[in-house]
Design a protein around this motif. Structure first.
Motif, PDB file in Angstrom:
ATOM      1  N   PHE A 249       0.828  -1.198   0.000  1.00  0.00           N
ATOM      2  CA  PHE A 249       0.000   0.000   0.000  1.00  0.00           C
ATOM      3  C   PHE A 249       0.864   1.250   0.000  1.00  0.00           C
ATOM      4  N   VAL A 250       1.935   1.237   0.796  1.00  0.00           N
ATOM      5  CA  VAL A 250       2.824   2.405   0.853  1.00  0.00           C
ATOM      6  C   VAL A 250       3.502   2.623  -0.501  1.00  0.00           C
ATOM      7  N   LEU A 251       4.029   1.535  -1.084  1.00  0.00           N
ATOM      8  CA  LEU A 251       4.711   1.682  -2.376  1.00  0.00           C
ATOM      9  C   LEU A 251       3.747   2.167  -3.450  1.00  0.00           C
ATOM     10  N   GLY A 252       2.567   1.539  -3.511  1.00  0.00           N
ATOM     11  CA  GLY A 252       1.573   1.946  -4.506  1.00  0.00           C
ATOM     12  C   GLY A 252       1.162   3.388  -4.305  1.00  0.00           C
ATOM     13  N   GLY A 253       0.967   3.775  -3.046  1.00  0.00           N
ATOM     14  CA  GLY A 253       0.595   5.153  -2.739  1.00  0.00           C
ATOM     15  C   GLY A 253       1.670   6.119  -3.182  1.00  0.00           C
ATOM     16  N   ALA A 254       2.950   5.783  -2.883  1.00  0.00           N
ATOM     17  CA  ALA A 254       4.045   6.670  -3.261  1.00  0.00           C
ATOM     18  C   ALA A 254       4.095   6.848  -4.779  1.00  0.00           C
ATOM     19  N   MET A 255       3.867   5.753  -5.510  1.00  0.00           N
ATOM     20  CA  MET A 255       3.868   5.857  -6.978  1.00  0.00           C
ATOM     21  C   MET A 255       2.716   6.754  -7.454  1.00  0.00           C
ATOM     22  N   ALA A 256       1.573   6.630  -6.785  1.00  0.00           N
ATOM     23  CA  ALA A 256       0.452   7.509  -7.137  1.00  0.00           C
ATOM     24  C   ALA A 256       0.818   8.961  -6.850  1.00  0.00           C
ATOM     25  N   GLY A 257       1.602   9.190  -5.769  1.00  0.00           N
ATOM     26  CA  GLY A 257       2.051  10.543  -5.461  1.00  0.00           C
ATOM     27  C   GLY A 257       2.931  11.100  -6.571  1.00  0.00           C
ATOM     28  N   VAL A 258       3.848  10.273  -7.074  1.00  0.00           N
ATOM     29  CA  VAL A 258       4.692  10.701  -8.203  1.00  0.00           C
ATOM     30  C   VAL A 258       3.800  11.036  -9.400  1.00  0.00           C
ATOM     31  N   ALA A 259       2.850  10.139  -9.665  1.00  0.00           N
ATOM     32  CA  ALA A 259       1.934  10.371 -10.783  1.00  0.00           C
ATOM     33  C   ALA A 259       1.194  11.689 -10.603  1.00  0.00           C
ATOM     34  N   ALA A 260       0.812  11.986  -9.353  1.00  0.00           N
ATOM     35  CA  ALA A 260       0.076  13.226  -9.083  1.00  0.00           C
ATOM     36  C   ALA A 260       0.918  14.434  -9.443  1.00  0.00           C
TER      37      ALA A 260
END
Lengths: 323, 379
Positions: free
Chosen positions: A223-234
């Motif tokens: 969840f943390v890794l996926g979230g961080a990637m979504a943050g980069v995408a944001a």
């Protein structure tokens, strides 16, 4: 049907599609990792992305960043925004896991219930930005589109010779940024000790826990890794489109999930392939018909792929494919 | 909290109901139905507080009742798909929209389809397909769509089905919005026909003012659908669904053709959804694409799951609560979606089996909880 518009600007549209697809691919990573490990569509992941875009706006506001600053300031502001967005998105993803999924896992609830709490969380997050925060703080929160200052000034860096295609710095940043993050994540999952744990749980949770892998910790990690990637995408999304909105996650989330399925869900490289392909197909379709059909095209592509290759283009695997 | 829930379970309402004598059950059912028919006129004071038109911004009570019953019909239909067969359909609004659009496209004299038929066959400008004929058309359209969508996708894994149906719901809405020359585009279609009936005071029986007549009509259809659904549940088909839901491989070994029965569930659910949409479109007398946003799909699923998927009474309770509460607390306006989201998470985390669970499902979940606990203890 207008093939001329497509053919005339084929190079431009391809670049456009790759830019768009890079963002899909990064968001798709979150879906694909959570699915790989838990066999669960995390419906709130689109909102994890949305929180990231607002964090970028917040960081810029706190720093007073605007268009036309010096190079040093631009780099500092962008890096800080990136860090903040990654932290905020990862935190949101973790919170969703804690509140909506972990209690259900303890109770052994059927998969359908996870989807419902995911949808509930997604609604709560959307409404937090659309309504709750507006009630307390007023604009920019609310149900309108908000502009984000384009801190990085768009300019043409180089022109691809031969086809005379100008490439801007923002596009370059997005594509390179997405690919770098992808490679980093792929290396982490395939080479590191923690990554081996992730793959082990994805392959066989029971055996993995017998071998001493802490399943709860692996779930938190994805969840943390996926979230961080979504943050980069944001961050990359705000660089390209300069906007955010309370419900911006919804359509991007669906596209990203489509991309994940397209490439083979649970497969990290598949997310990249699926994302880029979907982005390009969408842009082509919006040229051939018109842009109001874009979303329909995405879904039709998904149905066709699932019909003829239900495991996606690259097959399902975070470790190895399993039914 | 759990103590309260345990004492509630201790009541064993379902078991008591089953053990009650037949005359008691008949009388009780008749009383409930009679009360339901009387609801629009409810005016005795302490009870009248449930009416939604108390404050000036409140909406018409009979119309709200109508909407509740239409959503109940849709929820009972979706329960066949989710609760009985265990298939996750996130695009149910697509079938609902198809039902509404069928009656509008074929029944309204101003729809492009009817106009094309008029000029093709030299018919008068007032001609349109009569309402009674629109019912089979609507059911056939949504049923066909259900089969077309189900045939390629029901072989897929459950999660993929969810996302494909979600896409289907959006495709229907976007197509309705974009195909101007067939569906009237974003402007929608007006003059949707109403059911036939004797004229009273110079108005047709089903008009925009007397909403309680619509409510009664919907109630009759709901009772019919509930009866059909409960017969289905205990039929051979229902048992096949149960077997597939529990373990598809084991069911296949025992000779239950999984795909066939899943397609049946999908088609039956779709046609009930189409029927609900038809009622909705006809009462509005106006159909437009924005009435069929994806949120409505989530709302339908939430009704089924919050109420207690697999249990028709539970589903009715879920549909009632999720339609009634937002209308009753209209003054909260913009806060309602937030409250809805919060309620979804809270109810499901505290009570994963739903508010009024099917006994079999509750037992299944209890079973799984033990397994999860044992697994945790082992680890």
């Amino acid at each position: 049907m207008d093939f001329d518009a497509l053919i005339n600007g084929l190079d431009r549209h391809t670049l456009d599609g790759i830019t768009r697809g890079s963002i899909y691919a990064l968001v798709a990573l979150g879906y694909t990792m959570v699915y790989g490990v838990m066999k669960l569509i995390n419906f709130a992941h689109s909102e994890v992305f949305m929180v990231g875009t607002w964090t970028v706006l917040g960081t810029y506001t706190v720093l007073g960043a605007t268009a036309g600053m010096g190079v040093g300031m631009v780099i500092a502001a962008t890096l800080l925004a990136l860090l903040a967005a990654m932290l905020a998105s990862a935190g949101t993803a973790l919170a969703v896991e804690r509140i909506a999924y972990r209690p259900l896992r303890k109770k052994g609830a059927p998969p359908l219930i996870f989807l419902i709490t995911g949808i509930g969380c997604s609604l709560v997050l959307v409404e937090t930005f659309g309504q709750v925060l507006r009630a307390f703080f007023g604009p920019p929160f609310g149900r309108v589109t908000v502009n984000i200052p384009s801190v990085i000034e768009t300019k043409v860096v180089f022109t691809i010779p031969g086809i005379d295609l100008p490439v801007t710095n923002t596009r370059l940043l997005i594509i390179i940024g997405a690919i770098v993050m992808m490679i980093a994540l792929d290396t982490f999952v395939n080479k590191s000790r923690l990554g081996r744990g992730v793959r082990a749980v994805a392959q066989d949770p029971d055996t993995a826990s017998l071998m001493g892998v802490n399943q709860e910790r692996v779930i938190m990690l994805v969840f943390v890794l996926g979230g961080a990637m979504a943050g980069v995408a944001a961050l990359l999304f705000t660089i390209q489109y300069d906007i955010t909105k309370f419900d911006i996650g919804f359509i991007i989330g669906i596209k990203a999930f489509t991309a994940a399925v397209l490439g083979g869900i649970g497969n990290l490289r598949g997310a990249l392939v699926g994302g880029l392909l979907l982005g390009v197909v969408e842009v082509y379709a919006s040229q051939i018909w018109d842009s109001s059909w874009t979303d329909v095209t995405a879904f039709i592509v998904l149905v066709l792929v699932l019909m003829f290759r239900p495991t996606g283009l690259l097959g399902e695997s975070l470790g190895k494919a399993r039914a | 909290m759990s103590q309260i829930l345990d004492s509630y379970r201790g009541l064993q309402l379902g078991n008591r109901w089953d053990r009650a004598p037949k005359w008691f059950r008949t009388v009780a059912l008749l009383l409930v139905v009679a009360f339901a028919f009387y609801l629009p006129f409810l005016n005795i004071l302490p009870f009248a507080y449930i009416r939604t038109d108390l404050n000036p911004t409140g909406s018409d009570w009979a119309s709200v009742l109508f909407l509740i019953v239409v959503y109940m019909i849709a929820a009972v239909g979706l329960n066949v798909v989710i609760g009985f067969a265990g298939l996750l359909d996130l695009g149910y609004v697509g079938f609902y929209a198809l039902g509404a659009y069928s009656v509008a496209l074929f029944g309204s004299p101003s729809s492009p389809v009817v106009q094309a038929l008029q000029s093709r066959f030299d018919l008068s400008e007032e001609w349109a397909v009569p309402f009674v004929m629109c019912i089979p058309i609507a059911i056939a359209m949504s049923l066909t769509a259900g089969v077309i969508l189900g045939a390629p996708t029901l072989r897929l894994r459950g999660d993929y089905l969810a996302i494909v149906t979600l896409g289907f719901g959006e495709i229907i809405r976007i197509t309705a919005r974009n195909l101007d020359n067939v569906t009237g585009g974003a402007a929608g279609i007006t003059q949707v026909p109403v059911p036939p009936g004797p004229e009273i005071d110079g108005r047709s029986f089903f008009n925009t003012i007397d909403a309680e007549r619509w409510y009664w009509l919907a109630l009759v259809i709901l009772i019919l659908i509930v009866w059909l659904a409960s017969r289905l549940e205990h039929s051979r088909v229902g048992r096949a669904w149960l077997a597939i839901r529990e373990d598809e491989d084991a069911a296949a070994v025992m000779g239950v053709a999984g795909f066939k029965f899943k397609l049946w569930a999908f088609a039956i659910g779709a046609s009930v959804g189409g029927l609900a949409g038809l009622l909705f479109g006809s009462k509005q007398q106006y159909v437009e694409p924005n009435a069929f946003m994806l949120n409505l799909s989530f709302l339908f699923v939430a009704m089924v799951v919050i109420g207690g998927s697999g249990n028709i009474v539970g589903v009715l309770v879920g549909a009632f609560l999720l339609t009634y509460l937002p209308e009753r607390f209209r003054e909260l306006q913009e806060w309602r979606p937030f409250a809805f989201g919060l309620a979804l998470v809270l109810v499901m985390v505290l009570r994963p089996q739903g508010l009024v669970p099917s006994r079999r499902r509750a037992a299944e979940i209890e079973d799984r909880r033990h397994e999860a606990e044992e697994a945790a203890a082992d680890a």
